[in-house]
Design a protein around this motif. Structure first.
Motif, PDB file in Angstrom:
ATOM      1  N   GLN A  82       0.867  -1.171   0.000  1.00 52.66           N
ATOM      2  CA  GLN A  82       0.000   0.000   0.000  1.00 52.66           C
ATOM      3  C   GLN A  82       0.903   1.219   0.000  1.00 52.66           C
ATOM      4  O   GLN A  82       1.898   1.264   0.735  1.00 52.66           O
ATOM      5  N   LEU A  83       0.560   2.201  -0.821  1.00 51.37           N
ATOM      6  CA  LEU A  83       1.426   3.385  -0.923  1.00 51.37           C
ATOM      7  C   LEU A  83       0.598   4.657  -0.939  1.00 51.37           C
ATOM      8  O   LEU A  83      -0.592   4.645  -1.287  1.00 51.37           O
ATOM      9  N   GLU A  84       1.249   5.740  -0.560  1.00 49.76           N
ATOM     10  CA  GLU A  84       0.694   7.080  -0.684  1.00 49.76           C
ATOM     11  C   GLU A  84       1.674   7.913  -1.504  1.00 49.76           C
ATOM     12  O   GLU A  84       2.886   7.856  -1.264  1.00 49.76           O
ATOM     13  N   ALA A  85       1.147   8.643  -2.463  1.00 49.67           N
ATOM     14  CA  ALA A  85       2.023   9.411  -3.345  1.00 49.67           C
ATOM     15  C   ALA A  85       1.384  10.735  -3.720  1.00 49.67           C
ATOM     16  O   ALA A  85       0.152  10.856  -3.817  1.00 49.67           O
ATOM     17  N   ASP A  86       2.210  11.712  -3.957  1.00 50.47           N
ATOM     18  CA  ASP A  86       1.780  13.043  -4.341  1.00 50.47           C
ATOM     19  C   ASP A  86       1.490  13.085  -5.842  1.00 50.47           C
ATOM     20  O   ASP A  86       2.062  12.313  -6.623  1.00 50.47           O
TER      21      ASP A  86
END
Length: 221
Positions: A82-86
């Motif tokens: 799971q990732l969070e990215a701009d």
């Protein structure tokens, strides 16, 4: 409504476009994704044939746009993260146009295939937004979705929809005509007659030129 299959060319300025080209043997399967305030959150399965999943995850973490990467499962040829990215380029395009796509979809070597069903107006808006975002795309095929309520009576539409749900038109059939009649709580002869008239109407409608329209692939730079 129209159903469309698109192949997109993700620009290298998007981190996922750059990463997928750096590891061309890897498949980035996007199981789910959403964006909020220009931050994208995705549940992604990375599948490889030659590359080390650890190397891919490590490279992913190195991008300035990627805030967090959490690994749930790891194997010799896959990783579930799971990732969070701009600045999620693809999600931003969908948010601006309001077009839903089918998930999961995969990104491989800078290309992604999308399957979607929407209105012609929204499809046109999506094409404009893709071009504004410098995302090249190719229309693999496009066809009109059949609107039963325009062709059939309410009763015919109910019978046809139930037949589809029960797998009557599958190969092999998922139910018999008798089972379909039982589900609809009607006599088999009545069910047969309604189904026959509905099929006749749909076939004649296609004969009149309202059949699904397929296009030749078109490349947009």
């Amino acid at each position: 409504m129209v159903s469309v299959s698109l192949t997109l060319d993700v620009p290298t300025r998007a981190w996922i476009g750059d990463l997928s080209r750096e590891f061309p043997d890897a498949r980035f399967r996007i199981r789910s994704a959403q964006s909020c305030d220009d931050v994208g959150v995705g549940f992604v399965e990375v599948l490889t044939t030659d590359s080390d999943p650890d190397a891919i995850v490590e490279r992913m973490e190195a991008y300035d746009e990627v805030y967090t990467v959490e690994v749930f499962q790891r194997g010799a040829d896959r990783a579930l993260i799971q990732l969070e990215a701009d600045d999620p380029l693809l999600l931003r395009v969908l948010d601006r146009t309001g077009v839903p796509i089918e998930m999961p979809f995969e990104i491989v070597d800078g290309e992604v295939d999308w399957e979607l069903t929407t209105t012609r107006n929204r499809l046109s808006t999506l094409a404009d937004e893709l071009e504004r975002s410098d995302i090249g795309f190719m229309v693999e095929h496009i066809w009109e979705s059949v609107q039963f309520d325009r062709i059939l009576t309410e009763r015919q539409a109910e019978v046809v929809a139930t037949a589809i749900d029960l797998g009557y038109y599958d190969s092999p059939r998922g139910c018999t005509q008798g089972e379909l009649a039982d589900e609809l709580e009607m006599a088999k002869s009545t069910c047969c007659e309604i189904l026959h008239r509905a099929e006749e109407r749909m076939i004649k409608q296609f004969e009149d030129g309202d059949q699904p329209a397929f296009t030749q692939p078109k490349k947009h730079a």
